[in-house]
Design an enzyme around this catalytic site. Structure first.
Site, PDB file in Angstrom:
ATOM      1  N   ARG A  44       0.825  -1.207   0.000  1.00  0.00           N
ATOM      2  CA  ARG A  44       0.000   0.000   0.000  1.00  0.00           C
ATOM      3  C   ARG A  44       0.861   1.259   0.000  1.00  0.00           C
ATOM      4  O   ARG A  44       0.484   2.271  -0.603  1.00  0.00           O
ATOM      5  CB  ARG A  44      -0.951  -0.003   1.198  1.00  0.00           C
ATOM      6  CG  ARG A  44      -2.106  -0.980   1.027  1.00  0.00           C
ATOM      7  CD  ARG A  44      -3.055  -0.941   2.196  1.00  0.00           C
ATOM      8  NE  ARG A  44      -4.234  -1.766   1.939  1.00  0.00           N
ATOM      9  CZ  ARG A  44      -5.164  -2.047   2.833  1.00  0.00           C
ATOM     10  NH1 ARG A  44      -5.072  -1.549   4.066  1.00  0.00           N
ATOM     11  NH2 ARG A  44      -6.198  -2.813   2.519  1.00  0.00           N
ATOM     12  N   LYS A 205     -17.532 -16.040   4.549  1.00  0.00           N
ATOM     13  CA  LYS A 205     -18.926 -15.834   4.939  1.00  0.00           C
ATOM     14  C   LYS A 205     -19.742 -15.166   3.847  1.00  0.00           C
ATOM     15  O   LYS A 205     -19.319 -14.160   3.280  1.00  0.00           O
ATOM     16  CB  LYS A 205     -18.970 -14.974   6.215  1.00  0.00           C
ATOM     17  CG  LYS A 205     -18.319 -15.637   7.434  1.00  0.00           C
ATOM     18  CD  LYS A 205     -18.057 -14.643   8.540  1.00  0.00           C
ATOM     19  CE  LYS A 205     -19.335 -14.080   9.122  1.00  0.00           C
ATOM     20  NZ  LYS A 205     -19.068 -13.153  10.243  1.00  0.00           N
ATOM     21  N   GLY A 356      -7.333  -9.250   0.001  1.00  0.00           N
ATOM     22  CA  GLY A 356      -5.983  -9.552   0.476  1.00  0.00           C
ATOM     23  C   GLY A 356      -5.459 -10.917   0.105  1.00  0.00           C
ATOM     24  O   GLY A 356      -4.322 -11.059  -0.368  1.00  0.00           O
ATOM     25  N   GLY A 379     -13.400  -3.554   0.670  1.00  0.00           N
ATOM     26  CA  GLY A 379     -14.812  -3.193   0.685  1.00  0.00           C
ATOM     27  C   GLY A 379     -15.166  -2.130  -0.336  1.00  0.00           C
ATOM     28  O   GLY A 379     -16.249  -2.150  -0.928  1.00  0.00           O
TER      29      GLY A 379
END
Length: 398
Positions: A44, A205, A356, A379
């Site tokens: 990053r 999930k 990731g 997100g």
């Protein structure tokens, strides 16, 4: 999207240092992982370099701000950005000053000491609750440090925070950095794709990605699901899943998504074979099955499924991949993810990879240079491909 960019301030012709004397606040995403006090992945930071270097070359006095972790308005020593300033200096090849706060007198004093082309990193924005609350006073405190503002933090563009949205109307001008502009351009191909569009989604999930699964089931030509969340869908079909992870309260949602996909003409693919074991353990004995025994759990997609998904990748013209196909951290359950990574790299599609673990797989096997775009947003990228408004981008619209 019509957003201003650095090209508006730094044209290819004209003064060699058009931003000389201007204080430019850059919202970067320097939220890097640490282990035992050391940065374990500086990707990053590296992704932020282009915009910072371009502003330096244009003569700007560059003030970088970022968050790190979730201190929730409390000063946490372990979440200080000071080590990031040192890493940034090493990568830029120049000194990077550090301010012990991001607003107030310490920040103002550090900014006043800057000369043209200098770089300053402010302390963690989230040491102040006003950042995540998008507090007007905090936004004014940030704006007081700068003449111009650049948002280059795509990873937080889906948050209406003081440093991503509140500050914009308080400065003379604002623009998207090169990284943010690149994210917008590359992710937009998923919204208006060359077909067929293949979306590969994995992870633990369904609840984490329910909205994007629902959206892509109506938009994609093929939606291939892996990871633990596939077993909620298989359970909804009434297939045996053994002791695999399942979210019982989302079985009806899974059925609804399948129905929506059928109505939209999207083929929804689920694993046809599985790598199973008695426990989620690196020492557990793994085997491949087509029907999961009652006493075992699925921890990766099987080789037939991996080949099936790879074949879809070879046919796709646009491809989005987010999330691992199995428990990628354990070698015995990493092969599905790695097979998909190679297939995405081999595909001739316009490809976008985010998340990731997906990026870790890409980097581990060394095929990052064969991917169309590696997204820095988790997100944020998932919200963008749903067609949602991202506050940090909307604030920059002309």
């Amino acid at each position: 999207m019509g957003v201003r960019s650095l090209d508006d301030w730094i044209p290819s012709t004209g003064p060699s240092r058009p931003l000389a004397g201007r204080r430019v606040l850059v919202r970067s995403d320097l939220n890097v992982p640490f282990e035992a006090g050391r940065i374990t992945d500086d990707s990053r930071i590296r992704a932020s370099l282009g915009t910072i270097q371009r502003l330096r070359a244009a003569g700007a006095r560059v003030i970088v701000c970022s968050h790190l972790g979730r201190p929730k308005g409390v000063r946490v020593a372990e979440l200080s950005l000071r080590p990031v300033a040192e890493a940034l200096a090493g990568l830029l090849g120049c000194n990077v000053a550090f301010a012990t706060d991001c607003v107030g007198e310490p920040a103002a004093r550090a900014v006043a000491a800057l000369a043209d082309g200098d770089v300053l990193l402010l302390e963690n924005l989230r040491f102040h609750r006003g950042e995540t609350d998008n507090d007007a006073d905090f936004a004014h405190g940030l704006a007081a440090l700068a003449d111009l503002y650049v948002n280059d933090a795509f990873g937080t563009a889906h948050r209406a925070h003081a440093s991503t949205a509140g500050i914009v109307p308080l400065v003379a001008d604002a623009a998207a950095g090169d990284l943010l502009r690149s994210e917008i351009e590359h992710l937009s191909v998923v919204l208006d794709p060359e077909r067929p569009l293949l979306c590969l989604l994995g992870g633990a999930k369904v609840s984490d990605k329910l909205a994007v699964i629902e959206a892509l089931a109506r938009h994609a030509d093929v939606l291939a699901i892996g990871g633990a969340m596939a077993y909620t869908f298989l359970a909804a079909r009434g297939e045996p899943i053994g002791r695999s992870r399942v979210e019982p309260d989302l079985l009806e949602s899974a059925r609804h998504i399948e129905q929506s996909a059928r109505e939209a003409g999207c083929r929804l693919l689920l694993p046809v074979d599985h790598v199973v074991a008695a426990a989620l353990d690196a020492t557990a004995t793994a085997s491949v099955v087509e029907r999961i025994p009652d006493d075992l759990m699925a921890l990766d997609i099987g080789p037939r499924t991996a080949d099936l998904y790879a074949a879809e990748a070879s046919r796709a013209r646009t491809l989005l991949w987010n999330g691992p196909m199995g428990v990628f951290e354990i070698e015995a359950f990493s092969h599905g993810t790695e097979r998909v990574a190679r297939a995405v790299a081999d595909s001739q599609a316009k490809s976008v990879v985010g998340g990731g673990d997906s990026l870790a797989a890409i980097h581990r096997i060394g095929v990052g240079d064969r991917i169309g775009h590696l997204s820095t947003g988790g997100g944020a990228s998932l919200e963008f491909v749903q067609g949602l408004v991202l506050p940090g981008i909307a604030a920059l619209e002309c």
